[in-house]
Scaffold this motif. Sequence first.
Motif, PDB file in Angstrom:
ATOM      1  N   CYS A 213       0.943  -7.312   6.109  1.00 50.09           N
ATOM      2  CA  CYS A 213       0.468  -7.790   4.809  1.00 50.09           C
ATOM      3  C   CYS A 213       1.636  -8.065   3.864  1.00 50.09           C
ATOM      4  CB  CYS A 213      -0.440  -6.756   4.153  1.00 50.09           C
ATOM      5  SG  CYS A 213      -1.907  -6.390   5.093  1.00 50.09           S
ATOM      6  N   PRO A 214       1.511  -9.140   3.060  1.00 54.53           N
ATOM      7  CA  PRO A 214       2.521  -9.359   2.021  1.00 54.53           C
ATOM      8  C   PRO A 214       2.454  -8.251   0.974  1.00 54.53           C
ATOM      9  CG  PRO A 214       0.947 -11.197   2.149  1.00 54.53           C
ATOM     10  CD  PRO A 214       0.437 -10.128   3.040  1.00 54.53           C
ATOM     11  N   GLU A 215       3.588  -8.016   0.328  1.00 52.81           N
ATOM     12  CA  GLU A 215       3.703  -6.941  -0.639  1.00 52.81           C
ATOM     13  C   GLU A 215       2.631  -7.015  -1.736  1.00 52.81           C
ATOM     14  OE1 GLU A 215       7.773  -6.475  -2.015  1.00 52.81           O
ATOM     15  OE2 GLU A 215       7.017  -5.668  -3.903  1.00 52.81           O
ATOM     16  N   ASP A 216       2.369  -8.246  -2.237  1.00 52.18           N
ATOM     17  CA  ASP A 216       1.434  -8.347  -3.363  1.00 52.18           C
ATOM     18  C   ASP A 216       0.001  -8.004  -2.950  1.00 52.18           C
ATOM     19  OD1 ASP A 216       1.846 -10.783  -1.921  1.00 52.18           O
ATOM     20  OD2 ASP A 216       0.511 -11.782  -3.353  1.00 52.18           O
ATOM     21  N   VAL A 217      -0.347  -8.294  -1.675  1.00 50.34           N
ATOM     22  CA  VAL A 217      -1.693  -7.944  -1.207  1.00 50.34           C
ATOM     23  C   VAL A 217      -1.869  -6.421  -1.200  1.00 50.34           C
ATOM     24  CG1 VAL A 217      -3.222  -7.947   0.815  1.00 50.34           C
ATOM     25  CG2 VAL A 217      -2.025 -10.031   0.157  1.00 50.34           C
ATOM     26  N   LEU A 218      -0.823  -5.717  -0.755  1.00 49.45           N
ATOM     27  CA  LEU A 218      -0.878  -4.258  -0.706  1.00 49.45           C
ATOM     28  C   LEU A 218      -0.953  -3.671  -2.113  1.00 49.45           C
ATOM     29  CD1 LEU A 218       1.758  -3.550   2.070  1.00 49.45           C
ATOM     30  CD2 LEU A 218      -0.720  -3.319   2.244  1.00 49.45           C
ATOM     31  N   LYS A 219      -0.101  -4.176  -2.995  1.00 45.44           N
ATOM     32  CA  LYS A 219      -0.084  -3.670  -4.368  1.00 45.44           C
ATOM     33  C   LYS A 219      -1.437  -3.900  -5.025  1.00 45.44           C
ATOM     34  CE  LYS A 219       4.724  -3.771  -5.866  1.00 45.44           C
ATOM     35  NZ  LYS A 219       5.793  -4.655  -6.357  1.00 45.44           N
ATOM     36  N   ASP A 220      -2.001  -5.072  -4.735  1.00 45.15           N
ATOM     37  CA  ASP A 220      -3.281  -5.431  -5.313  1.00 45.15           C
ATOM     38  C   ASP A 220      -4.399  -4.533  -4.786  1.00 45.15           C
ATOM     39  OD1 ASP A 220      -4.682  -7.195  -7.015  1.00 45.15           O
ATOM     40  OD2 ASP A 220      -5.623  -8.056  -5.230  1.00 45.15           O
ATOM     41  N   ALA A 221      -4.323  -4.233  -3.472  1.00 51.00           N
ATOM     42  CA  ALA A 221      -5.381  -3.424  -2.846  1.00 51.00           C
ATOM     43  C   ALA A 221      -5.459  -2.028  -3.477  1.00 51.00           C
ATOM     44  CB  ALA A 221      -5.138  -3.302  -1.346  1.00 51.00           C
TER      45      ALA A 221
END
Lengths: 431, 325
Positions: A213-221
């Motif tokens: 997963c891209p970093e922003d997807v993880l942060k968003d999750a």
Amino acid sequence: MRSKTRSAALALLCVGSLALATACGSDDDSSEGDGGSTTITWWHNSNNDPGKSYYEQVAADFEADHPGVKIEISAMAHEDMVDKLDAAFQSGDMPDIYMERGGGEMADHVDAGLVRDLSDDASEEIGKIGGSVAGWQLDGKTYALPFSLGVVGVWYNTDLFKQAGITDTPTTMDEWYDDIAKLEDADITPISVGAGDKWPAAHYWYYTALRSCPEDVLKDAVTSLDFSDPCFVQAGDVLEDLLATDPFNAGFLTTKAQEGATSASGLLATGKVAMELQGHWEPGVMQGLTDDGKGLGDKTGWFPFPAVDGGAGDPADALGGGDAWAVSEDAPDEAVDFVKYLLSDEVQKGFAENDMGLPTNPAASGSVKDPALAQLLQVRDDAPYVQLYFDTAFGTSIGGAMNDEIALLFAGKASPQDVVDATQEAADAEK
Amino acid sequence: MTTTEAAISGEVTRRAATRRVAPRRAPGPAGARWRQRLEIAFFVTPALALMALFVVWPVVSAVRMSFYHWKGFGPMDELVGWRNYDYVLHDDVFRGAVTHNFVIVFASILIQLPLGLAVALLLNRRIRGRGLLRTIVFVPYVVAEVIAGVVWYQLLQPESGVIDGLIRSVGLTPPEQGFLGTPSLALGTVFVVLTWKYLGLAILLFLAGLQGVPDELFEAAQLDGASWWQVQRRIAVPLLGPTIRTWCFLSMIGSLQLFDMVWILTGGGPADATTTMATYLVNQGTGRHNYGIAGAASVVLFVIGFLMALIYQVFVLRRDTHEAR
């Protein structure tokens, strides 16, 4: 007349027995002293030397500089401390200074009004620690100061790697599969995993997700609790590929993480397997599991979790987590001063010199003696992004559901989609 | 003791006195009645207080908890109605747990009962070293559950464990993931360990029951030409009825509440193959901090246990209590 005294005595006894029953519950508030003196209670899990004596010394130094302040230390085994903290959170009878692991777990405590906001009081220390403090921040406020932050990676036995003819540590999953095959050909069990405790198995999924997963997807999750991005299913697919190579120790589904010689860490420490995916505490754990107290000793090697083909994550990103000092809401101000002292250059240097963990104060980075830990520190500081363990980040409820389902995936009883669905279901129940 | 005795004797003389004056008024003056009530209160209050504190209060708070969404700290103020029950009753893991509990309940009665009875009947005969044999049989029951669990856990380790070694030495292949690590074998393995642990209690109870059967009955039967088998079947076992029924009750309740052995051997795994209601609620409660769900699960466990006990009491044990009266 006689009957009157008797019934009076009787009433007294009834009341007495009830009072006795309720009296057990109350306890004196330790933070209030008399005559201007203040007592601070401090719970930590460095219950072995050198850590234990070091912390005693630190407390004594602080007491010497702050007349009238007394620090009451409770050094407990980690599991005991976690249990006692749970009880303390429930009863509200909390220690003044305790350990927080951050993420959703801490958010729950903050919501319940149990943790003191340190943003203003410790702004200098927060600035010094830098990005590492993010896991303990909520809505721009900092609730705890991380004093040790480590990363998870693959610990391996350099001797067994040599025996199997492996010269370089793997950097991609395919290379890793090749190494696993080489080890199996040499009749060496490649990897141990304590799937019985679930979280060691879950770390695999966390890492494949971090690589996919891209970093922003993880942060968003973490904030939106939305797991609909296909990369989360992909994480499970990658893990299934790894499981298909059958790399784990026999009976891994009920193997414990780090209790005894038959645990996953015990198997690595005694040379029964070649690798284990574990956190920065692994060398210390292995030392406790061998008779000579050395663990793997100079055969200890470490490499980061390999890159996933076509994954959107940066291979230099790391999964990690750490411990932070938190101050409970109704603690005296001196407790905050002590926590600031614990994060000072001086104390963090001593902390590093005693190999008690990976210091967060950059001034102490050079003081880490253990070569394996020094390497880890380098990886951590070079990582563009350190993802907090998902179970900690999402809190016990979602994290627990996630870990249970990942353990089922290890047993072949759940699909990559099931892991995402179970996590989403638990997350929806929290919204 | 002396005060009580004095009180009682005082009571008796006073009653006699009042009766002499007014023989028709049966219960005596109001003061005496109050004193009697106070005396009852005196003896019962400590026990009632303890029971209220350690039995009633936990039950009440579990029921209360089960209607809230609560993480175990902070105010308990998010009422969710029956949602926790809905979750628990539709959760496959919990349903599996209930199934496992009932498998253990019935397997215990079907396997441990005949086995325990057979050993008890054998040990009731006059054989050499009977005392020693009885002690050996009873030892597992005396060993602390956790210690027994850890020992079996080590014995059952795949590859390095003693049991795998024994199986290999006779030329067989043990299961690849070990007995505890293979989902289809785990529950059976746990049951074998439980049988090893609790058979001693059954045997001890049955032996005690057999001591209560008068020797004359056996002698009379033998004089009438009954074989050993006939004596056991027609006399010993029927007279053991109340003991057997009581044991079944204890075994049933123990199986429903099963926790420690499973927790140590498998922790409910692999792949939820050995979860019980108790491991489920510990996992949800202290593990995941879903105290509402754990509360609901504990209420369900309580209701199941209570109903089973009630049904058993009414249909099976009634005969025994009736006879006792």
